[in-house]
Design an enzyme around this catalytic site. Structure first.
Site, PDB file in Angstrom:
ATOM      1  N   LYS A 137      28.280 -20.690 -13.199  1.00 29.06           N
ATOM      2  CA  LYS A 137      28.617 -19.243 -12.817  1.00 29.06           C
ATOM      3  C   LYS A 137      27.367 -18.304 -13.021  1.00 29.06           C
ATOM      4  CE  LYS A 137      33.759 -19.386 -12.339  1.00 29.06           C
ATOM      5  NZ  LYS A 137      34.948 -18.751 -12.695  1.00 29.06           N
ATOM      6  N   LYS A 220      33.952 -27.828  -5.840  1.00 26.37           N
ATOM      7  CA  LYS A 220      35.571 -27.377  -5.857  1.00 26.37           C
ATOM      8  C   LYS A 220      35.690 -26.354  -4.943  1.00 26.37           C
ATOM      9  CE  LYS A 220      36.415 -24.643 -10.028  1.00 26.37           C
ATOM     10  NZ  LYS A 220      37.546 -23.910 -10.217  1.00 26.37           N
ATOM     11  N   LYS A 223      38.333 -19.504  -5.924  1.00 22.56           N
ATOM     12  CA  LYS A 223      38.529 -18.234  -5.289  1.00 22.56           C
ATOM     13  C   LYS A 223      37.378 -17.163  -4.790  1.00 22.56           C
ATOM     14  CE  LYS A 223      41.870 -17.452  -8.552  1.00 22.56           C
ATOM     15  NZ  LYS A 223      41.042 -17.716  -9.847  1.00 22.56           N
TER      16      LYS A 223
HETATM   17  N1  AQP Z   1      39.792 -26.723  -6.844  1.00 24.85           N
HETATM   18  C1  AQP Z   1      40.534 -26.782  -7.654  1.00 24.85           C
HETATM   19  N2  AQP Z   1      41.368 -28.022  -7.644  1.00 24.85           N
HETATM   20  C2  AQP Z   1      42.547 -28.399  -8.632  1.00 24.85           C
HETATM   21  N3  AQP Z   1      42.814 -27.270  -9.482  1.00 24.85           N
HETATM   22  C3  AQP Z   1      42.172 -26.008  -9.438  1.00 24.85           C
HETATM   23  N4  AQP Z   1      42.100 -25.078 -10.324  1.00 24.85           N
HETATM   24  C4  AQP Z   1      41.010 -24.211 -10.116  1.00 24.85           C
HETATM   25  N5  AQP Z   1      40.335 -24.560  -9.049  1.00 24.85           N
HETATM   26  C5  AQP Z   1      40.941 -25.814  -8.697  1.00 24.85           C
HETATM   27  C6  AQP Z   1      42.821 -24.661 -11.455  1.00 24.85           C
HETATM   28  O1  AQP Z   1      43.611 -23.492 -11.159  1.00 24.85           O
HETATM   29  C7  AQP Z   1      43.892 -23.128 -12.512  1.00 24.85           C
HETATM   30  C8  AQP Z   1      43.678 -21.686 -12.547  1.00 24.85           C
HETATM   31  O2  AQP Z   1      41.935 -21.505 -12.400  1.00 24.85           O
HETATM   32  P1  AQP Z   1      41.222 -20.028 -12.840  1.00 24.85           P
HETATM   33  O3  AQP Z   1      41.605 -18.970 -11.949  1.00 24.85           O
HETATM   34  O4  AQP Z   1      41.583 -19.632 -14.211  1.00 24.85           O
HETATM   35  O5  AQP Z   1      39.907 -20.416 -12.757  1.00 24.85           O
HETATM   36  P2  AQP Z   1      38.968 -21.354 -11.947  1.00 24.85           P
HETATM   37  O6  AQP Z   1      39.299 -22.641 -12.759  1.00 24.85           O
HETATM   38  O7  AQP Z   1      37.502 -21.013 -11.953  1.00 24.85           O
HETATM   39  O8  AQP Z   1      39.464 -21.173 -10.612  1.00 24.85           O
HETATM   40  P3  AQP Z   1      38.672 -20.667  -9.121  1.00 24.85           P
HETATM   41  O9  AQP Z   1      39.820 -20.564  -8.262  1.00 24.85           O
HETATM   42  O10 AQP Z   1      37.415 -21.476  -9.133  1.00 24.85           O
HETATM   43  O11 AQP Z   1      38.560 -19.229  -9.607  1.00 24.85           O
HETATM   44  P4  AQP Z   1      37.197 -18.427  -9.695  1.00 24.85           P
HETATM   45  O12 AQP Z   1      36.550 -18.597  -8.286  1.00 24.85           O
HETATM   46  O13 AQP Z   1      37.713 -17.055  -9.918  1.00 24.85           O
HETATM   47  O14 AQP Z   1      36.513 -18.947 -10.841  1.00 24.85           O
HETATM   48  C9  AQP Z   1      43.087 -23.689 -13.499  1.00 24.85           C
HETATM   49  O15 AQP Z   1      44.128 -24.600 -14.077  1.00 24.85           O
HETATM   50  C10 AQP Z   1      42.325 -24.700 -12.624  1.00 24.85           C
HETATM   51  O16 AQP Z   1      41.988 -25.828 -13.355  1.00 24.85           O
END
Ligand code: AQP
Length: 360
Positions: A137, A220, A223
């Site tokens: 990040k 992966k 969001k």
């Molecule tokens: N691609 C993924 N596949 C499976 N699980 C996922 N999670 C996130 N992406 C995937 C799971 O969703 C939960 C919430 O995630 P988060 O919002 O706390 O942060 P993150 O893991 O960083 O998810 P994002 O979507 O990638 O958000 P941003 O882009 O804001 O960083 C967690 O249980 C995560 O494992």
């Protein structure tokens, strides 16, 4: 389900009769959360939220909207506020039931921020330097990135430890943060020779634990990725889903088969498998002799089938903001005393409150 580690509690033994006294069957505590950083996507749903819903009756659940985590990278204030309410509505629309779960917003319980400062003082920088999510990040921006992003995993540890959590259901990307949480808790307990924190275990399901980006299946689904075609949002309409699936990266081969060497088709097949709960063999048989077009049409159909009821329920919930706000307030009111009890204990142990004299 893959439960990563095992530190089951032992039943109590009665000194008098030396017989095993069964403990009252208290439910184990589950804690997890999602950042309100955008519209949640299929990865968040299949990797985390759907698993929370399916197991909610078994556990004592606390689910959080982690808005303090969302400010570790720049975010528009209005968007943060709106996303928080949208995420609460989506939690409920996906099937979380307040009969089984306490739902709340992280910043409404100030103990998270306070505990975070304390545990920052008990976390070696060397441990944080190893966190791969920070590295990806922060990219090459190490001098200008804010320290909140660096300390993100400590705040996450506090979220979990404040509630004496047993299990943390997450996607695979959070595995390293969970290990760090355990390390922080174990180090604290052993420094003060007291079991202040319950040592939590990650719950990472094998299926759906890592849903990959539609345009770059080596990354992966996320969001905050700038290209919206890289993810299926839970609120995408059928036409958008069809377009995104049609554009999803595959390869020039014809065979529809799970193959780690072919990440594009394997990711789409994994999504299909997670939705239909069929075995890999059954899916490969279903599409034997068929082309990518047939498979993508079937995948679109499954996605629309899964997301339409969630969207219908979401639309009802989001149009009644006062009810949503009161659910979140009630959740925060219910969890605050649990967080406060742990915080008080920590403060006492480290000497911020009166230290217990002679074991009193
Ligand atoms: N691609 C993924 N596949 C499976 N699980 C996922 N999670 C996130 N992406 C995937 C799971 O969703 C939960 C919430 O995630 P988060 O919002 O706390 O942060 P993150 O893991 O960083 O998810 P994002 O979507 O990638 O958000 P941003 O882009 O804001 O960083 C967690 O249980 C995560 O494992």
């Amino acid at each position: 389900m893959l439960i990563e580690t095992n530190n089951e509690e032992k039943p109590a033994v009665s000194a008098k009769a030396n017989t095993v006294v069964p403990k009252p069957q208290a439910k184990k505590r589950v804690f997890s959360g999602v950042q309100p950083t955008g519209n949640i996507h299929l990865g968040n749903y299949l990797g985390a939220i759907r698993n929370w819903v399916n197991a909610q009756a078994e556990f004592d659940n606390i689910f959080c909207i982690v808005d303090l985590h969302a400010i570790t990278l720049p975010i528009d204030p209005k968007e943060l506020h709106t996303n928080t309410r949208k995420l609460a509505a989506l939690y409920l629309a996906c099937g979380l039931d307040t009969h089984y779960c306490k739902l709340f917003v992280q910043s409404h319980v100030h103990q998270h921020a306070e505990m975070s400062w304390i545990l920052n003082c008990f976390t070696p920088m060397g441990w944080l330097n190893r966190m791969t999510q920070f590295k990806s990040k922060a990219e090459s921006d190490l001098d200008s990135v804010d320290t909140g992003l660096y300390c993100y995993p400590v705040l996450m540890a506090c979220d979990i430890l404040l509630y004496q959590t047993h299990y943390v259901p997450v996607g695979d990307d959070q595995r390293q943060h969970l290990e760090l949480t355990r390390d922080i808790a174990q180090r604290f307990n052993s420094t003060y020779k007291q079991n202040v924190f319950t040592i939590p275990e990650a719950q990472i399901r094998e299926m759906g634990a890592r849903i990959m980006s539609l345009d770059d299946p080596t990354k992966k689904m996320s969001k905050s990725e700038s290209n919206p075609n890289s993810r299926i949002s839970l609120l995408d309409d059928p036409k958008t889903i069809k377009q995104k699936v049609a554009r999803a990266t595959t390869d020039s081969q014809r065979l529809i088969a799970f193959d780690p060497e072919r990440p594009g088709i394997t990711n789409l097949l994994t999504i299909y498998q997670t939705l239909t709960r069929q075995s890999q063999q059954e899916i490969e048989q279903e599409f034997a002799g068929k082309g990518y077009g047939d498979f993508k049409a079937a995948l679109t159909e499954r996605l629309v089938e899964a997301l339409t009821p969630i969207q219908q329920r979401y639309n009802e919930l989001i149009s009644d903001l006062p009810t949503l706000e009161s659910i979140l307030k009630q959740g925060a009111d219910e969890v605050r005393p649990i967080a406060e009890a742990t915080l008080q204990q920590v403060k006492q142990v480290i000497g911020l409150l009166q230290y217990p004299q002679n074991g009193s």
